[in-house]
Design an enzyme around this catalytic site. Structure first.
Site, short mmCIF file in Angstrom:
data_model
loop_
_atom_site.label_atom_id
_atom_site.label_comp_id
_atom_site.label_asym_id
_atom_site.label_seq_id
_atom_site.Cartn_x
_atom_site.Cartn_y
_atom_site.Cartn_z
N GLU A 1 0.79 -0.83 -0.20
CA GLU A 1 0.11 0.02 -0.29
C GLU A 1 0.89 1.01 0.49
OE1 GLU A 1 -2.38 0.86 3.79
OE2 GLU A 1 -4.27 2.06 2.61
N LYS B 1 -10.42 2.22 -2.48
CA LYS B 1 -10.04 1.80 -1.03
C LYS B 1 -11.30 2.59 -0.64
CE LYS B 1 -7.86 1.98 3.27
NZ LYS B 1 -6.50 1.90 3.71
N CYS C 1 -5.77 -2.65 2.25
CA CYS C 1 -5.30 -2.90 4.14
C CYS C 1 -6.53 -2.63 4.54
CB CYS C 1 -4.56 -1.69 3.93
SG CYS C 1 -3.82 -1.78 5.59
#
Lengths: 331, 331
Positions: free
Chosen positions: B46, B118, B155
């Site tokens: 990331e 995300k 994540c």
């Protein structure tokens, strides 16, 4: 009622004791043992009053469900006498030709706190549950008890993150899975290990993703597939039927059909490993053996808030984008 | 195009190399190394072009997102030159005051196969992502590539079973999580272990529940919280700023606000442990160190069908009872 923060939990895993009657007696004695040193919550394994009869498809086994109400009475009494919240797993006759795999939860006073009818029903060689049980038609709603909200789910349900999540959204603090899962003796050791680890792993995942305790109680012992045996060696089977018919509860339930099934396995070695995971996925307790065992632990309910404050997953769910979960597949 | 059954995968985990420019150069070299011996798919961690800047809230870091298009060009070229499908994780400027944490996936010919913004954004001490990134507004849809359908998530997404399930229902065969997660050095060892095991555990759970491969690539190395440092020792900080300004890409991005934040941590020790789990949750590969490392493995895509035939969870989902998953809480 003031809620306790520290709950004494006892998981009871055991093998089938030849007949339903003997098995129930044995379970009642284990419950008493668990309660002697104090227990708030006692959890039993899936279909704990009998053998795991779904290894073959046999109409005779529907007889087992006739004693559903009688068994409720028995376990209600033991809950009351021992002052425990008790999670049982029974074979429910709802109507002729309509049966469920049903968990009945008793309050400490012996009253029924709630029932849950298994929602996800498996069907694969050795686990022919779709023949016996219709899919549950209850919502995924936790059962309120004096020790907390219990998200009762059963065995195959444990593979479905949706079930764990819905129970959590309903306020469940402990997910509880009575289960009956094991190895086929024909499978190589490394495949057996992968299966056991997957079973532990997916449930640990539910604990972590939801910040809840997860309890599973699994049976132990080898149970042969009597249908297969009845074909291979009819004489031997008949002597076993005679022995088995000592049971009053199970009377007449041990005549096995003669028709063969494809891919049937010789039997199941139930792998035990009953466990308690905490809300961060931490292992609180696990069966030490693959034998009959009472697994005891104290769980601290404050741990749920502690973990969720640190990792606030419920805060950040993107519910406006989750609609497609109600689809079979997105194609 | 004939799909390969055996995919060569390389995960690249590394620490931040003082400046964005140096870090990108280093990453490009690691990608070349990974490709020399053959790789179909390369996955980066990331925000791999910079330090994990979300340890504090500082408007200066928005400069990093100005080079989004430039970085796309750089990584497109390296994908094409090395004939790899490449998963990157970049800081995207969409408009002034509107930024995303965005994964860009390149096809082997350097074209963009797809982007994913995300969806679940964390905010807790040391991980102030809600300040920098707006929540994504893309559906959870896998990205189609020449090697398979990739369910790209980032994540914090890894804690949400809904995201993994939706990608699976969309046909994803591999879930891929570029991540940046680590320990606070202040936490006791046993808490660090619980966190690491929870991170591994929840993702293993996704692999098992969905019958998919799961890949996570996590950064390594200690990154100090420069804001804290700038308060504690201003002189030292200024010399580091001078050093850091060698970077052309990161120019002017290293002036830190002076305002203190409550509960801030001194820094993060990123814990590495990049891994590949198979569709039964089996460990295929895991980083051997908490240092820079290329983790390589071959994954056999036929394994997905094999596992799902044995454990057909997708067959038995009770979609008519899942509607409440779109609720914030059931109360």
């Amino acid at each position: 009622m003031i809620r306790k923060n520290n709950i004494q939990v006892a998981l009871i895993q055991h093998s089938f004791k030849q007949t339903k009657e003997k098995t129930i007696e044995y379970t009642l004695e284990m419950i008493r043992q668990a309660a002697i040193n104090g227990a708030d919550l006692v959890v039993l394994q899936e279909l704990h009053t009998s053998e795991y009869f779904c290894q073959s498809e046999n109409v005779d086994f529907f007889k087992y469900a006739e004693s559903f109400e009688n068994e409720i009475e028995i376990f209600s009494q033991v809950a009351r006498k021992n002052n425990i919240v008790l999670v049982t797993s029974l074979f429910e006759k709802r109507a002729n030709g309509l049966y469920h795999n049903t968990a009945v939860v008793f309050e400490k006073d012996g009253s029924i706190a709630g029932k849950y009818r298994k929602m996800h029903i498996p069907d694969d060689p050795g686990f022919y549950e779709k023949f016996y049980f219709t899919i549950g038609d209850n919502e995924f709603r936790p059962i309120e008890t004096s020790i907390g909200k219990l998200g009762i789910l059963i065995c195959w349900d444990q593979w479905f993150p949706e079930a764990a999540r819905l129970m959590t959204l309903g306020g469940a603090e402990i997910l509880i899975y009575p289960t009956a899962i094991g190895f086929s003796p024909n499978e190589p050791k490394e495949e057996q290990n992968r299966q056991l680890n997957a079973w532990l792993g997916v449930q640990k995942g539910h604990a972590i993703a939801n910040g809840v305790f997860v309890i599973a109680v699994n049976r132990v012992g080898f149970e042969e597939n009597k249908l297969i045996e009845s074909i291979e060696s009819k004489t031997t089977t008949e002597s076993k039927i005679a022995e088995s018919s000592e049971s009053k509860i199970a009377q007449d339930s041990t005549k096995y059909a003669d028709s063969a099934k494809s891919n049937q396995i010789n039997g199941i070695e139930f792998w035990g490993h009953s466990f308690i995971f905490g809300p961060q996925g931490e292992e609180i307790a696990m069966a030490k053996t693959q034998n009959d065992e009472i697994i005891k632990a104290i769980i601290n309910m404050d741990r749920i808030a502690e973990v969720r404050h640190m990792w606030p997953f419920l805060r950040d769910r993107r519910i406006e984008f989750y609609q497609n979960i109600t689809k079979r597949f997105i194609d």
